[in-house]
Scaffold this active site. Structure first.
Site, PDB file in Angstrom:
ATOM      1  N   ASP A 107      -0.556   3.217  -2.781  1.00 27.26           N
ATOM      2  CA  ASP A 107      -1.882   3.761  -2.450  1.00 27.26           C
ATOM      3  C   ASP A 107      -1.734   4.971  -1.533  1.00 27.26           C
ATOM      4  O   ASP A 107      -2.439   5.980  -1.675  1.00 27.26           O
ATOM      5  CB  ASP A 107      -2.758   2.698  -1.777  1.00 27.26           C
ATOM      6  CG  ASP A 107      -3.169   1.595  -2.749  1.00 27.26           C
ATOM      7  OD1 ASP A 107      -3.146   1.839  -3.962  1.00 27.26           O
ATOM      8  OD2 ASP A 107      -3.512   0.496  -2.281  1.00 27.26           O
ATOM      9  N   ALA A 129       0.799  -1.236   0.000  1.00 29.99           N
ATOM     10  CA  ALA A 129       0.000   0.000   0.000  1.00 29.99           C
ATOM     11  C   ALA A 129       0.832   1.286   0.000  1.00 29.99           C
ATOM     12  O   ALA A 129       0.283   2.371   0.144  1.00 29.99           O
ATOM     13  CB  ALA A 129      -1.004   0.045   1.155  1.00 29.99           C
ATOM     14  N   ALA A 130       2.156   1.171  -0.211  1.00 29.51           N
ATOM     15  CA  ALA A 130       2.966   2.399  -0.320  1.00 29.51           C
ATOM     16  C   ALA A 130       2.456   3.249  -1.489  1.00 29.51           C
ATOM     17  O   ALA A 130       2.315   4.472  -1.373  1.00 29.51           O
ATOM     18  CB  ALA A 130       4.438   2.066  -0.505  1.00 29.51           C
TER      19      ALA A 130
HETATM   20  P1  ADP Z   1       3.770   0.552  -5.425  1.00 29.19           P
HETATM   21  O1  ADP Z   1       3.407   0.203  -4.019  1.00 29.19           O
HETATM   22  O2  ADP Z   1       2.607   1.031  -6.232  1.00 29.19           O
HETATM   23  O3  ADP Z   1       4.615  -0.462  -6.149  1.00 29.19           O
HETATM   24  P2  ADP Z   1       6.220   2.053  -4.977  1.00 29.19           P
HETATM   25  O4  ADP Z   1       6.844   0.789  -4.461  1.00 29.19           O
HETATM   26  O5  ADP Z   1       6.874   2.717  -6.132  1.00 29.19           O
HETATM   27  O6  ADP Z   1       4.677   1.881  -5.304  1.00 29.19           O
HETATM   28  O7  ADP Z   1       6.167   3.070  -3.740  1.00 29.19           O
HETATM   29  C1  ADP Z   1       5.457   4.289  -3.778  1.00 29.19           C
HETATM   30  C2  ADP Z   1       6.246   5.335  -3.041  1.00 29.19           C
HETATM   31  O8  ADP Z   1       6.459   4.902  -1.692  1.00 29.19           O
HETATM   32  C3  ADP Z   1       7.642   5.593  -3.589  1.00 29.19           C
HETATM   33  O9  ADP Z   1       7.617   6.582  -4.624  1.00 29.19           O
HETATM   34  C4  ADP Z   1       8.372   6.102  -2.353  1.00 29.19           C
HETATM   35  O10 ADP Z   1       8.120   7.475  -2.191  1.00 29.19           O
HETATM   36  C5  ADP Z   1       7.709   5.326  -1.220  1.00 29.19           C
HETATM   37  N1  ADP Z   1       8.509   4.131  -0.893  1.00 29.19           N
HETATM   38  C6  ADP Z   1       8.322   2.863  -1.342  1.00 29.19           C
HETATM   39  N2  ADP Z   1       9.283   2.028  -0.876  1.00 29.19           N
HETATM   40  C7  ADP Z   1      10.084   2.779  -0.105  1.00 29.19           C
HETATM   41  C8  ADP Z   1      11.277   2.528   0.657  1.00 29.19           C
HETATM   42  N3  ADP Z   1      11.821   1.321   0.682  1.00 29.19           N
HETATM   43  N4  ADP Z   1      11.826   3.577   1.334  1.00 29.19           N
HETATM   44  C9  ADP Z   1      11.282   4.798   1.315  1.00 29.19           C
HETATM   45  N5  ADP Z   1      10.186   5.121   0.599  1.00 29.19           N
HETATM   46  C10 ADP Z   1       9.586   4.129  -0.105  1.00 29.19           C
END
Ligand code: ADP
Length: 297
Positions: free
Chosen positions: A245, A242-243
């Protein structure tokens, strides 16, 4: 106000010693139910971050419908345009998790797949007034297309999950794919480096601006000929579910408050980073004061 058009799924999570092969039965541990679905997650994210949010979607007439409606309502989300669908189950995701944390997921969209353009037209007033309308790809294209056309404010489209054959709506102001979704949209291999991401995003046509989320690498913002890489905040992630989302909900809140896309993307990066430091989907979504405290560290 922010309008989120999208899915609500009850997530049924079972720990398994290993994933079954076809024809096999595996005994799992106790099942846990969580409210989920990209529409519900993004609506809850935006509401916790201070947005006034209306969710446009469909649930069934079963017990899960009540659970899902209550979960979003408890966060202050307006559910006046959450329709009940007779004879159809509420969306569910069947999630098996093995001891190394790998998921295998079956999504049964149920009522989500019954959301129509007419449902969006019934919510025309909300869509027209919303400063930001947020769309994903767990409801039919026709609903997204109608919502994008009726939207009076900024349209943010998160083309997730990456589904082949989806026709993204026209009239999108900000497209927010991750690397895999960008590859699905452009027919390219999944881009790795920032240059590869920029090259793939360059093949997109239509959207005003593109924000490619890059997990632990942050994001790449492309607006006209400008290109800006914003690194992720340094955190120790425990669960990145859900990052994306969280990021979309936060982006919508900041844009609705009149921030520039760059400011909104930086703020959303902070909210999303915070969400990765906690387990689960909706339970991990931060409140506004937590994001402000995180930024002052
Ligand atoms: P999804 O969950 O749709 O695959 P992402 O993995 O690209 O999306 O993550 C969305 C956002 O969450 C990223 O652009 C970043 O800002 C943040 N994020 C994700 N993973 C991390 C991490 N390991 N450390 C810090 N921020 C993160």
């Amino acid at each position: 106000m922010i309008a989120v058009v999208g899915s609500l799924n009850l997530d049924l999570v079972t720990p398994v010693p290993r994933h079954p092969v076809p024809g096999e039965t595996v005994l799992g541990g106790d099942i846990v139910e969580h409210p989920g679905g990209k529409g519900a997650n993004q609506a809850v994210a935006a509401a916790r971050l201070g947005g006034q949010v209306a969710l446009i979607g469909r649930v069934g007439e079963d017990d899960a419908a009540g659970v899902m409606a209550a979960a979003v309502r408890a966060e202050g989300v307006d559910t006046a345009h959450l329709a009940r669908t007779p004879g159809v189950p509420t969306g569910r995701a069947l999630i098996a998790v093995n001891p190394s944390g790998e998921n295998s997921i079956i999504v049964s969209p149920g009522a989500n797949s019954r959301l129509t353009a007419a449902d969006c037209r019934a919510a025309a007033d909300v869509l027209n007034r919303a400063k930001v309308t947020v769309l994903q790809q767990e409801v039919p294209d026709e609903a997204n297309h109608a919502a994008a056309e009726l939207a009076g404010g900024i349209v943010v489209h998160n083309p997730a999950p990456a589904v082949e054959g989806v026709v993204p709506p026209r009239h999108v102001d900000v497209l927010v794919p991750n690397r895999t979704e960008l590859a699905a949209l452009t027919g390219t291999p999944v881009p790795d480096t920032i240059d590869e991401v920029a090259a793939a995003a360059g093949k997109l046509s239509g959207a005003g601006a593109v924000v490619v989320t890059l997990g632990g690498d942050g994001l790449l913002l492309l607006e006209g000929t400008a290109r800006l890489h914003i690194p992720a905040f340094a955190v120790q992630p425990v669960d990145t579910t859900a990052a994306g989302d969280c990021f979309c909900g936060a982006l919508a809140v900041a844009l609705a408050e009149g921030r520039t896309l760059e400011q909104a993307a930086r703020w959303a990066c902070a909210a999303a980073a915070l969400s990765t430091t906690r387990p689960g989907a909706q339970p991990s979504l931060p409140h506004r004061d937590e994001v402000e405290a995180f930024l002052k560290r």
